[in-house]
Write an enzyme that holds these catalytic residues in place. Structure first.
Site, PDB file in Angstrom:
ATOM      1  CB  SER A 182      -0.937  -0.004   1.195  1.00  0.00           C
ATOM      2  OG  SER A 182      -0.195  -0.034   2.387  1.00  0.00           O
ATOM      3  CG  HIS A 210      -4.197  -1.183  -1.196  1.00  0.00           C
ATOM      4  ND1 HIS A 210      -4.782   0.055  -1.357  1.00  0.00           N
ATOM      5  CD2 HIS A 210      -3.791  -1.235   0.094  1.00  0.00           C
ATOM      6  CE1 HIS A 210      -4.710   0.731  -0.216  1.00  0.00           C
ATOM      7  NE2 HIS A 210      -4.123  -0.044   0.674  1.00  0.00           N
ATOM      8  CE  LYS A 241      -7.347  -0.128   1.775  1.00  0.00           C
ATOM      9  NZ  LYS A 241      -6.932  -1.184   2.695  1.00  0.00           N
TER      10      LYS A 241
END
Ligand SMILES: *Cc1c(COP(=O)(O)O)cnc(C)c1O
Length: 396
Positions: A182, A210, A241
């Protein structure tokens, strides 16, 4: 008693401030999106994990609203007592289909998924071999487990192999890695990890937080990128996310692993179910991505464009294969001041410094979204150049 502890805390906090490491919260008074309102002013948002622009997508908002109306607000229970609606089961099935896995278990967050995945599966006689840059929740989860711990340098396959050799005597071996790291945006070399896992008889866990929705042609994550769908034993991920950004996490993978987690995973057994509206919006998000590939395509286009332009302008960008673009500034204070100056220019980003990244590696992490329009990307690049010139980071 408290007064001496209070003095101690005040001193520590002053230290954090003096080092330029103090984190402030900035208040947003609009929905999450590519443009948001901060201090009564519109700014372009380049620091959300809203990779596909789903945080305020009408289809998700509608699905959440319908569920709120028909299924109520909260579950007031953990899953196995009276906290499971058909929506939870449907979301689990939908996630399994998305990743091509056998079964899925939901959690309140990916932090919980990682906190609850190791301890129920592995014991003292086993080995966990973990990338040094793995997310804090993996580190915490591994700490809760009695397995022997090995750590290899970020994406360093020689080092991983050394660890695997050292762990040869152990009963089971589990290699653990973030899919996308990340802070840098690099993708784990899963093809090589897989080859080593086969050679040393190890299993693999990838945290796709991610990478899911982002990496791979259709956004199915690292297992799609490396053509390893269904071959990795365990994936963990977040709904916080790319998939709408509300809350919720999951572990997906081999059937018996998920079944065991339902029996023994503590954050699943001892923490509340996600609200029905979150489950419903999650289903809507995955269904939307099943329909076509427009959002992923736009995200990939946006990211390549941004990185190319920033490199041409002379910025030091970490090599990235994701929607994360780390603009390296090295000094914590510079990163903080740079971010503040960008906000003055209407660009909302965050400076990251120790302890989130190593000392001396402060940076601004820019996160690209499918929601960004080309002119918003250009505005961002222009602002970076203006501030970069003023602060002597680049010369034009
Ligand atoms: C964001 C993130 C998490 C935490 O996810 P939450 O659902 O917000 O708890 C876990 N692992 C990685 C790699 C992440 O990036």
């Amino acid at each position: 008693m408290y007064s001496s502890f209070q003095d101690h805390l005040k001193e520590e906090l002053t230290g954090i401030r003096d080092a330029g490491l103090y984190k402030e919260e900035r208040i947003i008074t609009s929905p999450q999106g590519s443009s948001i309102i901060v201090k009564n002013r519109p700014v372009l948002n380049f620091c959300a994990n809203n990779y596909l622009g789903l945080s305020n997508h009408p289809e998700l908002v509608k699905a959440a609203g319908e569920a709120l109306k028909h299924r109520g607000y909260g579950m007031s229970s953990v899953r196995f007592i009276c906290g499971t609606q058909d929506l939870h089961k449907e979301l689990e099935k939908t996630i399994s289909r998305f990743f091509g896995t056998e079964d899925t278990i939901l959690y309140a967050s990916c932090f919980d998924a990682n906190g609850g995945v190791f301890e129920p599966l592995l014991g003292e006689e086993d080995a966990i071999i973990s990338d040094a840059l793995n997310h804090a929740s993996i580190i915490d989860g591994v700490r809760l487990c009695k397995a022997q711990r090995y750590r290899y340098a970020n994406a360093d396959m020689q080092d991983l192999e050394k660890c695997l050799q050292q762990a040869r005597k152990q009963r089971f071996r589990l290699i653990v890695t973030d899919g996308v790291f990340s802070m840098d945006g690099n993708v784990a070399p899963l093809d090589k990890i897989y080859a080593l896992a086969v050679r040393y008889n190890a299993m693999i866990l990838v945290d796709e937080s991610h990478s899911a929705g982002v990496v791979g042609r259709t956004g199915r994550g690292t297992t799609e990128l490396y053509d390893l769908k269904g071959k990795v034993e365990i994936l963990t991920g977040t709904l916080g996310k790319a998939f709408g950004g509300a809350i919720g996490g999951f572990t997906t993978g081999k059937r018996e692993i998920i079944e065991m987690l339902r029996q023994r995973s503590r954050p699943y057994l001892f923490s509340n179910s996600i609200p029905p509206m979150v489950a419903a919006a999650g289903i809507a998000a995955f269904n939307l991505l099943d329909r076509d590939n427009r959002l992923q395509d736009k995200l990939h286009e946006n990211t390549s464009y941004f990185v190319k332009k920033m490199q041409e302008a002379g910025f030091d960008i970490k090599p990235t294969q994701s929607a994360i673009c780390a603009v390296m500034l090295y000094e914590a204070r510079l990163a903080q001041e740079f971010a503040a100056a960008l906000q003055e220019e209407g660009i909302y980003v965050t400076g990251f410094s120790f302890p989130v990244v190593p000392k001396g590696e402060a940076r601004i992490r820019v996160q690209i979204s499918a929601a960004h329009e080309p002119r918003q990307l250009d505005d961002c690049i222009r602002a970076f150049c203006k501030v970069g010139n003023k602060m002597r980071v680049i010369q034009i």
